[in-house]
Motif scaffolding. Structure first.
Motif: not given
Length: 240
Positions: A61-76
């Motif tokens: 996506t254009p805006t992506g996701i952020s997990v615990n304040d860190r932008e990542v493409p994929r995360a557990r």
């Protein structure tokens, strides 16, 4: 039981129990978890639950996701982790472990008219996206809302250290205006699981909810007044 808690600003807008399988998050009404905002793509992220293991991934996506304040493409994801998608914060909660229980607040129903999710996704610049994420983090965490006498509003996010309040540029929380003999008027310091305000200048009395104080533990919604400036304290979501 695992569940997703969905927040927009400080409002909990949904709670989704998670069984093993895949869940699609996005703006479309066909998504398992609808996040209705033009910044969110129609299909934005995919959540996979396999036993107690949970993964989330952006689907390009254009805006992506952020997990615990860190932008990542994929995360557990582990219980308590927070995912930011546009103006939303999605929290993974675990009833059995009690993680996220304080965040499982009453859902605010029908506070926003849902759309059909068919409009084009709004594209943001990198700076606009950072500002959006910071805004959402501020709303979820402890912060002060400062209203100037003229009506302008500023927000100050609390950090993990003592912060000085006053009219000097050296203060972490810089109040509008000037006070020649009261540049530093108070300190806001961590106090257990919350915050306390301590007056530090007799020339600029500090009032909380209309009562002059030397020290007070702050509670969500407290109104702070000093030399014509008013500030409302908002505690972290789930702290009460």
């Amino acid at each position: 039981m695992l569940k997703l808690l969905v927040f927009r600003g400080r409002r909990k807008s949904g709670s989704v129990p998670l069984e093993p399988g895949e869940y699609v998050l996005g703006r479309s009404v066909t998504c398992d978890v609808q996040l209705d905002d033009p910044v969110v793509s129609r299909t934005h992220a995919k959540l996979t639950v396999d036993g107690g293991t949970v993964f989330i991934e952006d689907v390009g996506t254009p805006t992506g996701i952020s997990v615990n304040d860190r932008e990542v493409p994929r995360a557990r994801l582990l219980a308590g982790d927070r995912v930011q998608i546009g103006p939303f914060t999605v929290v993974l909660a675990d009833d059995e472990l009690g993680v996220g229980a304080s965040l499982d607040l009453p859902t605010v129903a029908d506070w926003q008219k849902p759309s059909m999710g068919d409009d084009s996704t709004l594209r943001l610049s990198g700076e606009e996206l950072r500002e959006l994420r910071e805004r959402q983090r501020t709303l979820m965490g402890a912060h002060l809302i400062c209203r100037e006498p003229g009506g302008a509003i500023h927000e100050f996010a609390m950090t993990d250290t003592t912060q000085t309040v006053g009219f000097s540029d050296e203060c972490e929380i810089r109040l509008p205006g000037s006070a020649l003999f009261a540049r530093r008027v108070a300190q806001i310091a961590p106090d257990g699981s919350g915050w306390a305000i301590v007056a530090s200048s007799s020339l600029a009395p500090v009032k909380v909810n209309g009562v002059r104080i030397d020290r007070k533990r702050l509670e969500d919604g407290d109104m702070i007044e000093v030399k014509g400036v008013t500030m409302r304290y908002r505690g972290p979501v789930g702290s009460g």
